[in-house]
Design a protein around this motif. Structure first.
Motif, PDB file in Angstrom:
ATOM      1  N   ASP A 183      11.823  -1.592  -0.061  1.00  0.00           N
ATOM      2  CA  ASP A 183      11.248  -0.584  -0.938  1.00  0.00           C
ATOM      3  C   ASP A 183       9.854  -1.041  -1.358  1.00  0.00           C
ATOM      4  O   ASP A 183       9.630  -2.237  -1.569  1.00  0.00           O
ATOM      5  CB  ASP A 183      12.156  -0.435  -2.162  1.00  0.00           C
ATOM      6  CG  ASP A 183      11.632   0.596  -3.137  1.00  0.00           C
ATOM      7  OD1 ASP A 183      10.805   0.218  -3.989  1.00  0.00           O
ATOM      8  OD2 ASP A 183      12.034   1.765  -3.054  1.00  0.00           O
ATOM      9  N   PRO A 184       8.885  -0.130  -1.485  1.00  0.00           N
ATOM     10  CA  PRO A 184       7.526  -0.561  -1.801  1.00  0.00           C
ATOM     11  C   PRO A 184       7.400  -1.309  -3.116  1.00  0.00           C
ATOM     12  O   PRO A 184       6.500  -2.144  -3.282  1.00  0.00           O
ATOM     13  CB  PRO A 184       6.730   0.743  -1.834  1.00  0.00           C
ATOM     14  CG  PRO A 184       7.737   1.822  -2.023  1.00  0.00           C
ATOM     15  CD  PRO A 184       8.958   1.331  -1.315  1.00  0.00           C
ATOM     16  N   ASP A 185       8.284  -1.037  -4.058  1.00  0.00           N
ATOM     17  CA  ASP A 185       8.208  -1.701  -5.349  1.00  0.00           C
ATOM     18  C   ASP A 185       9.149  -2.892  -5.456  1.00  0.00           C
ATOM     19  O   ASP A 185       9.293  -3.476  -6.532  1.00  0.00           O
ATOM     20  CB  ASP A 185       8.472  -0.694  -6.471  1.00  0.00           C
ATOM     21  CG  ASP A 185       7.394   0.390  -6.518  1.00  0.00           C
ATOM     22  OD1 ASP A 185       6.204   0.029  -6.442  1.00  0.00           O
ATOM     23  OD2 ASP A 185       7.738   1.582  -6.576  1.00  0.00           O
ATOM     24  N   ALA A 186       9.760  -3.268  -4.336  1.00  0.00           N
ATOM     25  CA  ALA A 186      10.536  -4.509  -4.298  1.00  0.00           C
ATOM     26  C   ALA A 186       9.562  -5.687  -4.285  1.00  0.00           C
ATOM     27  O   ALA A 186       8.449  -5.600  -3.781  1.00  0.00           O
ATOM     28  CB  ALA A 186      11.422  -4.543  -3.055  1.00  0.00           C
ATOM     29  N   GLY A 187      10.012  -6.796  -4.839  1.00  0.00           N
ATOM     30  CA  GLY A 187       9.161  -7.977  -4.939  1.00  0.00           C
ATOM     31  C   GLY A 187       8.685  -8.181  -6.357  1.00  0.00           C
ATOM     32  O   GLY A 187       7.944  -7.356  -6.887  1.00  0.00           O
ATOM     33  N   GLN A 188       9.142  -9.262  -6.981  1.00  0.00           N
ATOM     34  CA  GLN A 188       8.837  -9.538  -8.373  1.00  0.00           C
ATOM     35  C   GLN A 188       8.213 -10.923  -8.512  1.00  0.00           C
ATOM     36  O   GLN A 188       8.422 -11.795  -7.665  1.00  0.00           O
ATOM     37  CB  GLN A 188      10.120  -9.477  -9.208  1.00  0.00           C
ATOM     38  CG  GLN A 188      10.805  -8.123  -9.201  1.00  0.00           C
ATOM     39  CD  GLN A 188       9.952  -7.046  -9.841  1.00  0.00           C
ATOM     40  OE1 GLN A 188       9.275  -7.300 -10.836  1.00  0.00           O
ATOM     41  NE2 GLN A 188       9.970  -5.849  -9.275  1.00  0.00           N
ATOM     42  N   PRO A 189       7.454 -11.140  -9.590  1.00  0.00           N
ATOM     43  CA  PRO A 189       6.980 -12.497  -9.853  1.00  0.00           C
ATOM     44  C   PRO A 189       8.155 -13.468  -9.963  1.00  0.00           C
ATOM     45  O   PRO A 189       9.249 -13.083 -10.386  1.00  0.00           O
ATOM     46  CB  PRO A 189       6.249 -12.359 -11.199  1.00  0.00           C
ATOM     47  CG  PRO A 189       5.899 -10.921 -11.308  1.00  0.00           C
ATOM     48  CD  PRO A 189       6.982 -10.174 -10.602  1.00  0.00           C
ATOM     49  N   PHE A 190       7.918 -14.696  -9.536  1.00  0.00           N
ATOM     50  CA  PHE A 190       8.876 -15.791  -9.656  1.00  0.00           C
ATOM     51  C   PHE A 190      10.030 -15.671  -8.664  1.00  0.00           C
ATOM     52  O   PHE A 190      11.031 -16.378  -8.795  1.00  0.00           O
ATOM     53  CB  PHE A 190       9.426 -15.914 -11.090  1.00  0.00           C
ATOM     54  CG  PHE A 190       8.409 -15.635 -12.157  1.00  0.00           C
ATOM     55  CD1 PHE A 190       7.207 -16.326 -12.173  1.00  0.00           C
ATOM     56  CD2 PHE A 190       8.637 -14.669 -13.122  1.00  0.00           C
ATOM     57  CE1 PHE A 190       6.252 -16.062 -13.149  1.00  0.00           C
ATOM     58  CE2 PHE A 190       7.699 -14.401 -14.100  1.00  0.00           C
ATOM     59  CZ  PHE A 190       6.503 -15.098 -14.118  1.00  0.00           C
ATOM     60  N   GLU A 191       9.887 -14.783  -7.674  1.00  0.00           N
ATOM     61  CA  GLU A 191      10.914 -14.629  -6.650  1.00  0.00           C
ATOM     62  C   GLU A 191      10.277 -14.718  -5.267  1.00  0.00           C
ATOM     63  O   GLU A 191       9.084 -14.454  -5.107  1.00  0.00           O
ATOM     64  CB  GLU A 191      11.611 -13.272  -6.789  1.00  0.00           C
ATOM     65  CG  GLU A 191      12.356 -13.061  -8.090  1.00  0.00           C
ATOM     66  CD  GLU A 191      12.960 -11.672  -8.193  1.00  0.00           C
ATOM     67  OE1 GLU A 191      12.821 -10.894  -7.221  1.00  0.00           O
ATOM     68  OE2 GLU A 191      13.567 -11.368  -9.239  1.00  0.00           O
ATOM     69  N   ALA A 192      11.106 -15.064  -4.279  1.00  0.00           N
ATOM     70  CA  ALA A 192      10.632 -15.035  -2.903  1.00  0.00           C
ATOM     71  C   ALA A 192      10.459 -13.598  -2.451  1.00  0.00           C
ATOM     72  O   ALA A 192      11.043 -12.670  -3.010  1.00  0.00           O
ATOM     73  CB  ALA A 192      11.624 -15.761  -1.995  1.00  0.00           C
TER      74      ALA A 192
END
Length: 764
Positions: A722-731
């Protein structure tokens, strides 16, 4: 056609445009932010091993920060190992002194750890004991620390781990012994048995980027908060005890165990050219009283320091500083070719005079070094405009531009460098990121990087920022690579950077795209006027929206709705801070987190006003920051905000502070670029890059200059989230995968939705 059916896309690859790419184009920027060095790239496992932490680093910190003890521990300064490290401890046994490291010390069974320290046996008998102990106090590794009499002695020994786990270093001094300690260190040893300078898994992650250059040590760290915090390279070389530690601009401590020699050595490890950044004779302007300037009578000595830096990097052993480099264990020169002068500076007359002094001396004495100028902290505004004007006057070769913007900004500005003056300075896009760690941001960065390659005759160099961030200690997001004591967590943007740097072309070829490539940006929707005052309590009265009175309210951390407003409208109010130290924000239009405006009245420590635009829930500062006295307790501030379609005006106490037109141009979300190179067998390869930052896959057909030839090759594809997947502090939620390409002439190839593809293609 269904909403998920592929959209046709035609790509015609043409002949070379005449633009060749600088082999230095893709590099990395290493700044000591987010505990990137101590606690990060620095392999040192002890925190505050020299007892030099102070309240200047952070309120509440001191010589025993990160240490715990039982028994009598005295902080002393009377007779230090070296004046640059003036604090040490005296332990009168029985004492235990324990260091927690950075969260904890990770120990591997059978591994070897080099301990070193300065010791002074003051009186008594017996020896101190060393151990790395687990949470229960049981040893993972242990040894005896011999402490000779007669002043400071440097001790060194290896601890071999009997078992693995998380531990702490414990020093035990028996009853009857009084011992002084300083400059304690614990480092893992490498396969050669020597202690590591750098944390290996982080080095491996950086090496995989194949960077052409490394910019260091900052950023804001380079020009510091005040003249006392300016980064002076000579204070960071030589034995550890002779280096000068300092508080970090980002709110922690710099031991300087990683100093200029180590930065240069890191460049060698990575196969990259060094790019040091030095202050242009002024400190950072983001402190009370603005930038501090080195007095003119002291500038000749400062200029000489920079000339000495170049000699340290490039001089032969017959030169003073080349000999110093050789004495420190590196007789070969480092081959310095780039040097940045200044960072995000306010372009004042004081800056210009001092910049010119340094630049002229470098040009005269070291023509082998290309000086990179600076153009303020943003890709627009007064400092940007004056910075470029000054660069042209000074005939600066390359100008450093920075842009931390929303994905929308990147997609709207893919033509940014198309019309730059080809006779003027080139560009180093030295710091950039699309605001978040999401796939959406990574693809926006990829789209912009394609256009940087397309304009490779103007964009000579580029580096994402910041590079590294330790979990739990970050001062800035997004970051390229997160890590903790055990793991390295690359972001989606990391994979994008690697996909560019690993597969590089030599010359740009023309690419014609036919198909749906743009996404319109609609007019900003109507919504509510919302107020908040994080860090303060503000009374709002005498307020109106489009002339209709609004009841008085009191505003604090929680958002308060004032009333509805359309795309056009006028808000007026009087704001009086009742308590606190910050200002107030006004949000206008839109709904939820999407597509609204925000006016900061007292931003950046209550010292500026700024206008922000939010898109996809991500903020972009679109005008300002402009210096302002901010809000004062019990002093009314009259505010008027007028919206006229895309035009936005803000008055504060009858002064027009912002007058701008919001950018509502369409976003180009499907972007392609291509370069060519000569393969090892002498044939020509096309390196094609393609971003599809939309919800629909594309069915792409290709035409090459060779005509209707088949295509073969290998593609690396970043897709599937999903385009909004991906968060700070995560791979990253997705990783690149390789796909073989074998297409008959005219056969389509499907490009996934929300994807970035790099394909190495050959005809036939």
């Amino acid at each position: 056609m269904s909403d998920t059916a592929p959209v046709p896309l035609s790509l015609t690859l043409g002949e070379p445009t005449g633009v060749t790419l600088d082999p230095d184009l893709w590099g990395i920027f290493l700044e000591d932010i987010n505990w990137s060095l101590d606690g990060g790239l620095n392999a040192e496992l002890l925190r505050n091993g020299d007892f030099e932490f102070t309240h200047a680093d952070r309120p509440g910190w001191g010589p025993l920060t990160a240490w715990q003890h039982t028994g009598e521990v005295e902080i002393r300064t009377e007779d230090p190992v070296h004046p640059h490290n003036g604090t040490y401890v005296r332990l009168t046994g029985p004492v235990t002194l324990t260091n927690e490291g950075f969260d904890a010390i990770r120990v591997e069974a059978g591994a070897r750890y080099r301990f070193s320290a300065f010791t002074w046996r003051v009186q008594g008998v017996g020896e101190a004991a060393l151990a790395i102990v687990d949470a229960a106090g049981e040893p993972l590794a242990q040894a005896t620390l011999a402490t000779p009499e007669g002043g400071w002695h440097e001790a060194s020994l290896d601890l071999v781990a009997e078992r693995g786990g998380l531990g702490r270093l414990r020093v035990t001094v028996p009853r009857g012994l009084t011992l002084e300690l300083d400059a304690l260190s614990l480092r893992p040893c490498g396969s050669d048995g020597e202690p590591l300078t750098f944390r290996q898994d982080l080095v491996d992650t950086l090496r995989a980027l194949e960077p052409s250059f490394v910019r260091f040590p900052g950023g804001c760290v380079a020009h510091g908060l005040g003249l006392g915090n300016l980064y002076h390279w000579k204070q960071t070389v030589g034995p550890r005890e002779e280096r000068v530690p300092s508080f970090n601009t980002w709110g922690y401590h710099q031991s300087r165990q990683i100093g200029y020699l180590e930065y240069f050595e890191l460049c060698e490890l990575l196969g990259a050219t060094p790019m040091p950044i030095v202050a242009a004779g002024v400190s950072c302007q983001n402190l009370r009283g603005r930038a501090a300037c080195i007095p003119m009578e002291d500038m000749p000595a400062y200029v000489q320091d920079i000339l000495d830096l170049v000699e340290f990097a490039n001089g032969g052993p017959d030169t003073r500083w080349g000999a110093r480099r050789a004495e420190l264990g590196h007789p070969e020169p480092f081959g310095l070719r780039w040097l940045g002068l200044g960072n995000e500076d306010e372009i004042t007359r004081d800056f210009e005079v001092r910049y010119a002094m340094v630049a002229e001396a470098l040009a005269s004495q070291h023509p082998e070094v290309t000086v990179i100028g600076t153009a303020g902290p943003q890709p627009f505004g007064p400092d940007f405009e004056r910075g470029w004007e000054f660069a042209r006057e000074q005939r600066v070769a390359v100008v450093d531009e920075h842009a931390y913007r929303t994905p929308r900004w990147f997609h709207q500005n893919l033509d940014r460098y198309d019309d730059y003056d080809r006779e003027g300075p080139a560009v180093y896009f030295g710091e950039y990121a699309a605001r978040t760690n999401s796939v959406r941001s990574a693809l926006a960065e990829a789209a912009f990087m394609i256009t940087m390659e397309r304009n490779g005759d103007i964009v000579r160099l580029a580096s994402y920022a910041p590079l590294l961030a330790r979990l739990g200690t970050t001062q800035w997001v997004p970051d390229l690579i997160y890590f903790d004591a055990d793991d390295v967590l690359p972001s989606a943007s990391y994979h994008v950077q690697r996909m560019f740097s690993v597969e590089r072309g030599e010359a740009v070829v023309d690419v014609a795209l036919e198909g749906e490539t743009h996404v319109p940006v609609p007019p900003r929707p109507a919504g509510n006027v919302r107020l908040a005052a994080p860090g303060a309590r503000v009374r709002v009265d005498d307020a109106s929206i489009d002339g209709a009175p609004v009841a008085p309210v009191e505003v604090g951390e929680s958002e308060v709705e004032l009333g509805a407003i359309g795309a056009d409208g006028v808000v007026e109010l009087t704001a009086t801070r009742v308590e606190g130290s910050e200002g107030m924000i006004v949000r206008l239009g839109g709904t939820g987190t999407d597509d609204f405006l925000q006016v900061d009245l007292g931003s950046w420590q209550n010292k500026t006003t700024v206008v922000h635009s939010f898109a996809d829930g991500i903020s972009n500062d679109i005008d300002g920051p402009y210096a302002h006295p901010g809000m004062s307790t019990d002093v009314p501030m009259r505010v008027r905000i007028a919206l006229d379609g895309p035009r936005i005006r803000v008055w504060v106490d009858d002064e027009l502070r912002h007058d701008l037109v919001e950018d509502r141009r369409p976003e180009q979300r499907v972007v392609a670029g291509c370069t060519v190179r000569t393969a090892e067998d002498g044939t020509r390869e096309h390196v094609l890059r393609l971003v599809n930052a939309t919800d629909r896959p594309r069915r792409a057909t290709f035409a090459l200059p060779e005509g209707g030839a088949a295509l073969r090759g290998v593609a690396t594809v970043l897709a599937g989230a999903d385009p909004d997947a991906g968060q700070p502090f995560e791979a990253s939620p997705v990783e690149p995968r390789e796909v073989a390409i074998d297409l008959a002439a005219g056969e389509p190839w499907e490009i996934p939705a929300w994807s970035f593809t790099v394909a190495v293609l050959r005809a036939g």
